[in-house]
Design an enzyme around this catalytic site. Sequence first.
Site, PDB file in Angstrom:
ATOM      1  N   LYS A  54       1.841   6.090  -0.401  1.00 49.05           N
ATOM      2  CA  LYS A  54       1.513   7.268   0.400  1.00 49.05           C
ATOM      3  C   LYS A  54       0.204   7.903  -0.063  1.00 49.05           C
ATOM      4  O   LYS A  54      -0.575   8.407   0.756  1.00 49.05           O
ATOM      5  CB  LYS A  54       2.653   8.289   0.331  1.00 49.05           C
TER       6      LYS A  54
ATOM      7  N   SER B 241       0.954   1.060   3.473  1.00 52.00           N
ATOM      8  CA  SER B 241      -0.399   1.605   3.594  1.00 52.00           C
ATOM      9  C   SER B 241      -1.411   0.581   4.109  1.00 52.00           C
ATOM     10  O   SER B 241      -2.147   0.853   5.050  1.00 52.00           O
ATOM     11  CB  SER B 241      -0.872   2.201   2.266  1.00 52.00           C
TER      12      SER B 241
END
Length: 307
Positions: free
Chosen positions: A196, A153
């Site tokens: 996520k 990320s």
Amino acid sequence: MLGINLKGKKAFIAGIGDDQGYGWAIAKALAEAGAIILVGTWTPMMKIFTTALENGKFDESRLLSDGSLMQISKIYSLDAAFDTMEDVPADILENKRYKDAVGYTIKEVAEQVAKDYGSLDIFIHSLANGPEVHKPLLETSRKGYLAAISASSYSFISLLQQFGPIMNPGASTLSLTFMASEKAVPGYGGGMSSAKAALESDTKMLAWEAGRKWHIRVNTISAGGLRSRAAKAIGFIDKMLNYSYANAPLIKDLEAIEVGNAAAFLTSPLASAITGVTLYVDNGMHAMGIAVDSPAFSQEEAINTSR
């Protein structure tokens, strides 16, 4: 006729290491629409990928609708875990898979792309890594958790920091996420579900910041399961695919090119007012709240029949 036209647009896809995953499918869809394809490949995979490409191993999957082969204008060695060379630890510098590699940090790759092509129109983030993905979240170490967040990320933020200034106004960025960001998916561990979730949250904030700063769009695709090399490494992909086939609204296997086509739309002028969106491309699996193949349904039917 309404169509997707990306002719002459320069697209950088970070995270392609073979011809199986969503990154490859997105590259192919963008190439079909006329885009110039640039690829960032994980440094340890660089030689394997380029050798396979040169030897024609991917020729069948490179085939476009007009009979030509998808052309990759340049492949860059990229390790998105490192922003600059100062971030690379000594053991990595001396590792045999890195020792002869140069210019693989995010800042260096962005500078080289700017030098080679001047600007970008499309940036695709198709990379993730969780060294402890096989571990339940409760058994994940701090090091493993932070590694998953960093590679899966934060790397999108860092890449956008560097690519944003060389992206043309109206350009588009896109990442890939997974339903485990918002629902429990046992087996998808090691902090990957957290990574996520962070990626989807960051998509909204970055849509605001990058939109105002550089006039570019930021979206993400929540893709369903695919029997790719990366998914096989997690270990439970066959069960996930069987579950989706039994329970998703659309009873079919998800094809990688379906994600590729959605990406081509989101990065095209046809989606010029779409930003900050998580688009589900998963045969509708995200919409389901009950597993219709659950034994509980059979038990209920048996109980009702016996009454």
